[in-house]
Design an enzyme around this catalytic site. Structure first.
Site, mmCIF file in Angstrom:
data_model
loop_
_atom_site.group_PDB
_atom_site.id
_atom_site.type_symbol
_atom_site.label_atom_id
_atom_site.label_comp_id
_atom_site.label_asym_id
_atom_site.label_seq_id
_atom_site.Cartn_x
_atom_site.Cartn_y
_atom_site.Cartn_z
ATOM 1 C CG HIS A 14 -5.415 5.634 8.862
ATOM 2 N ND1 HIS A 14 -5.581 6.969 9.147
ATOM 3 C CD2 HIS A 14 -4.347 5.258 9.600
ATOM 4 C CE1 HIS A 14 -4.673 7.371 10.020
ATOM 5 N NE2 HIS A 14 -3.896 6.349 10.310
ATOM 6 C CB SER A 73 -6.146 6.433 2.330
ATOM 7 O OG SER A 73 -5.514 5.792 3.424
ATOM 8 N N GLY A 128 -2.247 -1.352 0.665
ATOM 9 C CA GLY A 128 -2.056 -2.671 0.080
ATOM 10 C C GLY A 128 -1.184 -2.723 -1.153
ATOM 11 C CB THR A 185 -5.001 12.316 8.276
ATOM 12 O OG1 THR A 185 -3.732 12.220 7.630
ATOM 13 C CG2 THR A 185 -5.601 10.924 8.414
HETATM 14 C C1 LIG Z 1 2.366 2.104 11.566
HETATM 15 C C2 LIG Z 1 1.512 3.030 10.776
HETATM 16 C C3 LIG Z 1 1.385 4.340 11.193
HETATM 17 C C4 LIG Z 1 0.588 5.216 10.472
HETATM 18 N N1 LIG Z 1 0.541 6.508 10.859
HETATM 19 C C5 LIG Z 1 -0.206 7.391 10.136
HETATM 20 C C6 LIG Z 1 -0.251 8.750 10.508
HETATM 21 O O1 LIG Z 1 0.361 9.174 11.496
HETATM 22 N N2 LIG Z 1 -1.008 9.577 9.748
HETATM 23 C C7 LIG Z 1 -1.713 9.138 8.659
HETATM 24 O O2 LIG Z 1 -2.380 9.921 8.006
HETATM 25 N N3 LIG Z 1 -1.663 7.860 8.281
HETATM 26 C C8 LIG Z 1 -0.928 6.980 8.989
HETATM 27 N N4 LIG Z 1 -0.873 5.672 8.596
HETATM 28 C C9 LIG Z 1 -1.589 5.234 7.365
HETATM 29 C C10 LIG Z 1 -0.688 5.355 6.126
HETATM 30 O O3 LIG Z 1 -0.488 6.687 5.775
HETATM 31 C C11 LIG Z 1 -1.304 4.670 4.911
HETATM 32 O O4 LIG Z 1 -2.617 5.131 4.730
HETATM 33 C C12 LIG Z 1 -1.309 3.141 4.984
HETATM 34 O O5 LIG Z 1 -0.242 2.650 5.747
HETATM 35 C C13 LIG Z 1 -1.227 2.586 3.586
HETATM 36 O O6 LIG Z 1 -1.362 1.224 3.592
HETATM 37 P P1 LIG Z 1 -0.118 0.187 3.488
HETATM 38 O O7 LIG Z 1 0.543 0.194 4.826
HETATM 39 O O8 LIG Z 1 -0.844 -1.067 3.179
HETATM 40 O O9 LIG Z 1 0.794 0.634 2.372
HETATM 41 C C14 LIG Z 1 -0.108 4.776 9.319
HETATM 42 C C15 LIG Z 1 0.037 3.445 8.901
HETATM 43 C C16 LIG Z 1 0.827 2.578 9.624
HETATM 44 C C17 LIG Z 1 0.964 1.161 9.148
HETATM 45 C C1 LIG Z 2 0.094 7.640 16.504
HETATM 46 C C2 LIG Z 2 -0.983 7.797 15.487
HETATM 47 C C3 LIG Z 2 -1.416 9.214 15.511
HETATM 48 C C4 LIG Z 2 -0.515 7.367 14.146
HETATM 49 C C5 LIG Z 2 -1.541 6.774 13.252
HETATM 50 O O1 LIG Z 2 -2.277 7.427 12.610
HETATM 51 C C6 LIG Z 2 -1.605 5.341 13.107
HETATM 52 O O2 LIG Z 2 -0.989 4.628 13.894
HETATM 53 O O3 LIG Z 2 -2.308 4.882 12.220
#
Ligand SMILES: Cc1cc2nc3c(=O)[nH]c(=O)nc-3n(C[C@H](O)[C@H](O)[C@H](O)COP(=O)(O)O)c2cc1C
Ligand SMILES: CC(C)CC(=O)C(=O)O
Length: 370
Positions: free
Chosen positions: A254, A252, A287, A163
């Protein structure tokens, strides 16, 4: 047909909210800043329409796609999200079993509340061929990153998802308001336990750091696993990544949790796909909530899409069975949309079938995106 009293469409986030502590719901649901990027991820799909093609014959359909040498049953994977045991006591084990049972590749997060070895074991007990990738944040100390990579390799993960959109942590408005910054007692980021430089049994904090292209080259020397870069939005970064030899990209923002002014993932996708020009698979997340979103992303150049929050909501309300149902429903929805668009295979969806809502529209040229 459903009955006359089916009521409004079910909102999985609302149902999950009823199950979760408010600060945990907000952690999952929230985004950075004013949550513009978060909202836009879904809204941008709503601004796009799909132009169906007709009289294309044959009822046969095959939703499989090939990614890094494996056939996935559908162009769908579970995006890495942190702390599944905040959503359900079975946490990542339930997610892993559900993903494996539906043939859905799982990207397990470094910030999981279950160690990667246990996640892969749960997936492989369900399906010996289950695809599990490990998501990594490059850590400040090389030996810590190296140990995490080793754990992912030993566990049997078949790719590393690095990431790269998090040189610093996004400003999560809801978490700041709620004072949510720690896991409750009894839960920990288990992959961070017993790492070099820490006391035995202790878990280290996950650090964010501004890595450079040379770090990627360093990682390449550390492992033979395919490297997938997650969080690419700029086409020049995509081009550079391909030239550096990355094996796949994830477009993405994120889930709207890092740069609030970032575009919606689906808006960034076409330019990235064009820059990559089919040299490596382009994945996307952000999304995606229904079959039409999957079809739109594929038509605009994605090989497959990831879902983050939909998995968390299903986990919170229904545990393993809930995630299984949610993933199955998405896949079936996509299959039906593919048929309605006149497609037989995912790659039949083409960019000319995507038009902005509102008149007039002008279909783009009908080249295959990949
Ligand atoms: C609660 C939460 C925690 C996440 N933690 C990480 C993570 O630890 N590492 C990461 O690369 N992306 C993380 N993401 C991003 C997701 O991989 C992803 O890019 C995103 O949730 C996609 O969008 P969506 O929730 O609308 O499907 C996180 C997203 C959420 C909602
Ligand atoms: C605890 C974080 C490292 C996880 C994350 O990437 C997020 O919450 O979007």
């Amino acid at each position: 047909m459903t009955g006359a009293h089916a009521g409004p469409p079910h909102d999985p986030a609302e149902s999950a909210r009823e199950e979760l502590r408010p600060e945990h719901y907000d952690y999952f649901a929230g985004g950075a800043g004013e949550e513009t990027a978060l909202r836009e991820n879904e809204d941008a799909f709503g601004r796009l329409a799909l132009l169906p093609r007709v009289l294309r014959g044959g009822a046969d359909r095959d939703t499989r796609v090939s990614v890094l040498g494996r056939q996935w049953p559908a162009p769908l994977f579970v995006a890495p999200t942190a702390f599944h045991r905040l959503a359900h006591p079975d946490g990542e084990l339930a997610t892993a079993r559900a993903a494996a049972a539906t043939g859905t590749p799982l990207v397990t997060g470094m910030a999981a509340t279950t160690a990667v070895a246990d996640v892969v074991t749960a997936a492989r007990e369900t399906d010996p061929d289950a695809v599990v990738w490990f998501q990594l944040y490059l850590q400040p100390e090389h030996e810590v990153t190296a140990e995490l990579v080793l754990r992912a390799e030993r566990a049997g993960c078949s790719a590393l998802v690095v990431t790269v959109d998090s040189p610093v942590f996004g400003r999560r408005t809801r978490d700041l308001r709620n004072g949510f910054h720690d896991l409750p007692p009894g839960l920990a980021a288990e992959n961070m336990r017993d790492l070099p430089g820490a006391a035995p049994g202790a878990t280290r904090d996950i650090a964010m750091r501004s890595a450079g292209w040379d770090d990627l080259a360093g990682l390449r020397e550390l492992t033979d696993l395919p490297l997938v870069l997650k969080g690419v939005l700029h086409p020049e970064d995509a081009r550079a990544a391909v030239e550096q030899g990355v094996d796949a990209l994830v477009v993405s923002n994120h889930g709207g949790r890092q740069l609030d002014a970032a575009p919606a993932s689906v808006e960034a996708l076409p330019a990235v796909a064009e820059a990559v020009a089919g040299r490596v698979p382009v994945l996307m997340d952000g999304g995606v909530r229904r079959g039409t979103d999957i079809a739109l992303a594929l038509a605009l150049g994605a090989r497959a899409v990831g879902v983050g929050r939909p998995v968390l909501w299903a986990l919170a309300t229904g545990g393993e069975a809930g995630v299984r149902e949610a993933l199955t429903a998405l896949r079936e929805d996509f299959d039906q949309v593919l048929a309605l668009c006149g497609g037989h295979r995912p790659q039949d969806l083409t960019a000319d079938q995507v038009v902005p809502r509102g008149l007039p529209y002008q279909p783009r040229r009908g080249e295959r995106a990949w």
